[in-house]
Design a protein around this motif. Sequence first.
Motif: not given
Length: 394
Positions: A380-383, A373-376
């Motif tokens: 960046p360090t959590e993706d 649900a949090l794409v984008g």
Amino acid sequence: MKNKLNLLQMAMVVVLTAAVTWLITYSATIRGAENDIAELLGDSEKYAKLEEIQKYVDQHFVGEYDEAAVMEAAAEGYVDGLGDQWSYYMSADRYQQYKSDNSDRYVGIGITVNYDDDANAILVLDVIDNSPADQAEILPMDYIVAVNGEAVADLGYEGAVNALVRDEGVKVNVTMSRNGETTEKTLTCQEVVKQYIFSELLEGNVGYIRITEFSSGAQDGFLAAVENLLSSGADSFVFDVRNNPGGDLNVLISILDRILDKKDLFIEEYQNGQRYTFTSDETGLSYPMAVLCNQHSYSAAEYFAAVLQEYDVATVVGEATTGKGYGQSTIELSDGSAMVLSVIRYYTPEGRSLKESGVTPDQEVALAEDQMALVGRMDPTEDAQLAAAVAVVQ
């Protein structure tokens, strides 16, 4: 006397020739008429069942009905009967709304969606910043299961979308499902401005470009983002097409044209077997590149990943895509309604269809359900998928 005889003979030849020509023409006319009659009889037999149903309705049906609504349902059923999940019929009202939806400004609640057949619900893929949906804290990967008290399963995808896009100021009640929990939200429709391209320079001079849809205007935003990142010092790129539902072929071609030098980009094949190939020009990007995709990357989005993967100019990171191999055309009908009909088969430059298997990543990296649900929107360090793509290009 001899000359008179010759003239008489010539006259007889002309008469005989005219007679033969008339017989040939008459015969051809009769054959043509017979063919027309056979075709009409064939059509009559083909639609005999509908005529039979109409007869029994006229003779025995005790209720009241709207004949226009019956014809709408018949038209919708005809296209559904093709058995093609990508072809569908739109009423005149829905078609007008569809044209509005495909502009960069429209009135609605501010979401990008797709239909989930398994859940019989609308899946939210993206939420536009500062839109009614954003203010109501709707998130990507939420499901809309009912609109104004009517189940999406009963409304159908087109009916549900039509109910969500209303006049400015109209209130819409949606029933949401998230992680098995259901909530109701009331939103007020307003004009929403879509943005298709998001970009930033990540640590290590990695140019990150997220494409939310391949819709009109996205190509200009993409080209501007590339130039801005290059002028800011980008020496590698990550293109993010996760949760991207696809879009317009011309937009896809324009974006691929900027990335690739002179190459075949897209092969389309029509019903008659004719094939056409789109190519790029001489100017491309000669930098390390990666593409992020997932199971919600669809149509043009997965094709984008497939082409860059085939030419080995970008590493595909993430999860396998949906799988779609037909292209559609919107055909307006005489009464203002329309149908979206699959009219081409499309193939990658190597002649591969994505219809069955989609795109398999070179490097498979999964995201937790709550992170989808949090794409984008994640750091960046959590993706994990973006971190893997950055590592690849560096």
